[in-house]
Design an enzyme around this catalytic site. Structure first.
Site, PDB file in Angstrom:
ATOM      1  N   GLY A 169      -0.674  -3.741  -1.987  1.00 60.64           N
ATOM      2  CA  GLY A 169      -0.517  -2.911  -3.188  1.00 60.64           C
ATOM      3  C   GLY A 169       0.960  -2.724  -3.510  1.00 60.64           C
ATOM      4  CG  HIS A 170       3.433  -0.400  -0.862  1.00 61.20           C
ATOM      5  ND1 HIS A 170       2.767  -0.239   0.322  1.00 61.20           N
ATOM      6  CD2 HIS A 170       3.607   0.850  -1.369  1.00 61.20           C
ATOM      7  CE1 HIS A 170       2.542   1.050   0.534  1.00 61.20           C
ATOM      8  NE2 HIS A 170       3.031   1.732  -0.479  1.00 61.20           N
ATOM      9  N   GLY A 203       2.012   2.631  -9.029  1.00 56.26           N
ATOM     10  CA  GLY A 203       0.637   2.161  -8.953  1.00 56.26           C
ATOM     11  C   GLY A 203      -0.348   3.103  -9.620  1.00 56.26           C
ATOM     12  N   GLY A 229       6.653   3.497   2.542  1.00 60.56           N
ATOM     13  CA  GLY A 229       6.540   2.548   3.648  1.00 60.56           C
ATOM     14  C   GLY A 229       5.114   2.315   4.106  1.00 60.56           C
ATOM     15  CB  ALA A 230       2.715   2.317   6.187  1.00 57.55           C
ATOM     16  CB  SER A 250       0.407   3.962   3.845  1.00 58.83           C
ATOM     17  OG  SER A 250       1.178   3.260   2.892  1.00 58.83           O
TER      18      SER A 250
HETATM   19  P1  AMP Z   1       3.262   5.229  -1.456  1.00 57.84           P
HETATM   20  O1  AMP Z   1       4.014   4.430  -0.452  1.00 57.84           O
HETATM   21  O2  AMP Z   1       1.863   5.527  -1.062  1.00 57.84           O
HETATM   22  O3  AMP Z   1       4.029   6.434  -1.949  1.00 57.84           O
HETATM   23  O4  AMP Z   1       3.118   4.285  -2.721  1.00 57.84           O
HETATM   24  C1  AMP Z   1       4.232   3.716  -3.350  1.00 57.84           C
HETATM   25  C2  AMP Z   1       3.797   3.121  -4.663  1.00 57.84           C
HETATM   26  O5  AMP Z   1       2.806   2.120  -4.434  1.00 57.84           O
HETATM   27  C3  AMP Z   1       3.156   4.164  -5.592  1.00 57.84           C
HETATM   28  O6  AMP Z   1       3.587   3.926  -6.924  1.00 57.84           O
HETATM   29  C4  AMP Z   1       1.682   3.896  -5.413  1.00 57.84           C
HETATM   30  O7  AMP Z   1       0.907   4.282  -6.531  1.00 57.84           O
HETATM   31  C5  AMP Z   1       1.672   2.385  -5.244  1.00 57.84           C
HETATM   32  N1  AMP Z   1       0.434   1.956  -4.576  1.00 57.84           N
HETATM   33  C6  AMP Z   1      -0.118   2.495  -3.477  1.00 57.84           C
HETATM   34  N2  AMP Z   1      -1.272   1.857  -3.188  1.00 57.84           N
HETATM   35  C7  AMP Z   1      -1.453   0.910  -4.129  1.00 57.84           C
HETATM   36  C8  AMP Z   1      -2.470  -0.063  -4.382  1.00 57.84           C
HETATM   37  N3  AMP Z   1      -3.542  -0.180  -3.607  1.00 57.84           N
HETATM   38  N4  AMP Z   1      -2.326  -0.883  -5.452  1.00 57.84           N
HETATM   39  C9  AMP Z   1      -1.234  -0.763  -6.261  1.00 57.84           C
HETATM   40  N5  AMP Z   1      -0.247   0.130  -6.081  1.00 57.84           N
HETATM   41  C10 AMP Z   1      -0.351   0.962  -5.034  1.00 57.84           C
END
Ligand code: AMP
Length: 290
Positions: free
Chosen positions: A36-37, A149, A31-32, A188
């Protein structure tokens, strides 16, 4: 977009999707949500018929209770953001839906060297928690493709290894890092930076660019040293800056011996821990940093 709080209800829905022979792409998040997400969701929609996203702040992957407590949570904003994307279904479960009483994880915990370096050293137990939640979510969603990501490079490597080890019928797609205009990788955790810290934060990416510039000019340890010096001057406290083989994550000493080289770093700005990476060489197919 359909919102599911219960695992069983999502599974019933996905059964109908599968009965129609539609492919499922899955984007797990905490979340947040940021661009990127959303880029992962867009890629999933390009490659699959039906896109499932999950928002779950996974307690198992936090080795620090204060970090878990301060992790940003903005559910209404996230749901609104997802409604404007090609996400078809959102799983937004409580902890006991993901980890019911009496349930035990069958995810591997040892991924050889992949879990003996960088993030694994600085966040003990973190990847155990990541493997636990990803395996559980894959069992629930049973997607054709899993979108992650490159921002979390070591996580991508470990999840890909888990899929290979367990012969799971899913393809892991590792998508490029989306950055702010000033180079800061979207995260996030950027929400936790003060205004002053936010101004300093692009130095993390600058240290990676410096490493790329120095790549063919200096021995690797000197490059790593200079990159961390740049971070310190900008106000960061570096945890590691490691130039590694992109397949094995082993340290690179002679760059000529490797076809895939990545610089990975983690550093603290005040209380906020940021990570980033940059592909320095990739001489086979797949994503490339520009
Ligand atoms: P998180 O919410 O931080 O667990 O991230 C969820 C997914 O989004 C994971 O696969 C991360 O690698 C991906 N992610 C986070 N930040 C970015 C970004 N800046 N660009 C691309 N993917 C991202």
């Amino acid at each position: 977009m359909l919102l599911f709080k219960k695992v069983e209800q999502l599974q019933q829905h996905l059964n109908t999707v599968r009965n129609d022979l539609r492919t499922i792409g899955f984007v797990p998040t905490m979340g947040a949500l940021h661009q990127g997400h959303l880029s992962l969701i867009a890629e999933a929609a390009k490659q699959c018929d039906h896109v499932v996203c999950s928002i779950f702040v996974n307690p198992a992957q936090f080795n620090d209770n204060a970090d878990l407590a301060s992790y940003p949570r903005i559910p209404e904003k996230d749901i609104e953001a997802l409604c404007n994307t090609s996400c078809d279904a959102l799983l937004y479960p409580e902890v006991d839906e993901v980890y019911p009483k009496g349930w035990t994880s069958d995810a591997p915990t040892d991924f050889g060297y992949l879990t003996k370096t960088m993030e694994a050293v600085h966040r003990p137990g973190h990847f155990e928690g990541v493997a636990k939640v990803v395996k559980r979510l894959l069992d629930i969603v049973q997607p054709d493709k899993l979108f992650m990501g490159q921002k979390d490079f070591q996580q991508c490597a470990i999840v890909s290894e888990m899929v290979r080890m367990l012969e799971l019928p899913v393809e892991v797609v590792c998508c490029p890092t989306i950055r702010e205009k000033d180079g800061l990788a979207m995260s996030s955790r950027n929400l936790l930076l003060s205004e002053q810290e936010r101004e300093k934060a692009p130095a993390l990416f600058k240290s990676l660019l410096l490493a790329r510039d120095l790549m063919d000019r200096l021995p690797v340890p000197e490059i790593e040293q200079k990159a961390m010096e740049l971070q310190k001057i900008a106000g960061f406290q570096p945890e590691y800056f490691s130039i590694v083989d992109g397949h094995s994550l082993q340290a690179v000493s002679d760059p000529q011996q490797h076809d895939y080289i990545v610089a990975c770093t983690a550093a603290k700005l005040g209380k906020v821990r940021l990570i980033d990476n940059l592909i320095l060489r990739r001489e086979f197919g797949g994503i490339k940093d520009s």
